[in-house]
Design a protein around this motif. Structure first.
Motif, PDB file in Angstrom:
ATOM      1  N   ASP A   1       0.007   0.729  -4.031  1.00 60.16           N
ATOM      2  CA  ASP A   1      -1.237   0.040  -4.373  1.00 60.16           C
ATOM      3  C   ASP A   1      -2.378   0.655  -3.564  1.00 60.16           C
ATOM      4  O   ASP A   1      -2.813   0.117  -2.547  1.00 60.16           O
TER       5      ASP A   1
ATOM      6  N   TYR B   1       0.824  -1.209   0.000  1.00 56.79           N
ATOM      7  CA  TYR B   1       0.000   0.000   0.000  1.00 56.79           C
ATOM      8  C   TYR B   1       0.865   1.269   0.000  1.00 56.79           C
ATOM      9  O   TYR B   1       0.757   2.109  -0.886  1.00 56.79           O
TER      10      TYR B   1
ATOM     11  N   ARG C   1      -5.442   0.820  -3.975  1.00 50.51           N
ATOM     12  CA  ARG C   1      -6.673   0.016  -3.842  1.00 50.51           C
ATOM     13  C   ARG C   1      -6.753  -0.667  -2.473  1.00 50.51           C
ATOM     14  O   ARG C   1      -7.840  -0.943  -1.983  1.00 50.51           O
TER      15      ARG C   1
END
Length: 167
Positions: free
Chosen positions: A36, A31, A38
């Motif tokens: 990322d 993350y 999402r």
């Protein structure tokens, strides 16, 4: 406990949702460091529930990232978590620190790091006598959160609680 010993007159109230190891550590790296975005929604339910379980809160304040980190990542990971959970917040703090990121420092360097935050002028009056919650992703030594507490206390906030996803 270490901060309470060093500053016995301070009222500490910290909550961490997870232990920073294994799968959580992998999730955070994907993350935060691989971008990322999402993955921000993965903990939305736990984050909402944790905030509801705390003492009453007037303002939620995310820990800011440096301009360099923002340019590199493209987002503030803590704001991303709060947005994904539909949790309103105010970006009260501004990162003014220089030098290495906390994640690049050893424990002693973290504990001795200078104040990296200041309060944005537009928010100084809004936080007076308010009950605030400081939110960060990971609590390692507590130095980042303690720095944030210090600048908020100078502006006469009524109560400060802290929350991180992991410790």
């Amino acid at each position: 406990m270490k901060w309470k010993k060093q500053y016995p007159h301070k009222d500490f109230s910290h909550t961490a949702l997870y232990v920073y190891e294994g799968l959580f550590r992998e999730w955070l790296q994907a993350y935060k460091f691989k971008g990322d975005y999402r993955l921000a929604s993965f903990f939305r339910s736990d984050l909402r529930q944790a905030i509801r379980s705390l003492k009453p809160i007037d303002i939620i304040i995310p820990i800011p990232v440096s301009e360099a980190s923002l340019r590199k990542r493209g987002f503030n990971q803590v704001e991303g978590l709060l947005e994904a959970a539909s949790i309103p917040f105010l970006p009260v703090l501004e990162h003014i620190g220089r030098g290495k990121k906390q994640s690049e420092k050893k424990r002693a360097e973290r504990l001795n790091s200078p104040q990296p935050f200041q309060i944005k002028e537009a928010f100084k009056e809004k936080i007076k006598n308010k009950r605030v919650l400081i939110v960060d992703d990971v609590y390692t030594t507590g130095r980042t959160i303690f720095h944030a507490r210090e600048v908020l206390e100078k502006e006469k906030t009524a109560q400060i609680q802290t929350l991180t996803l992991a410790r």
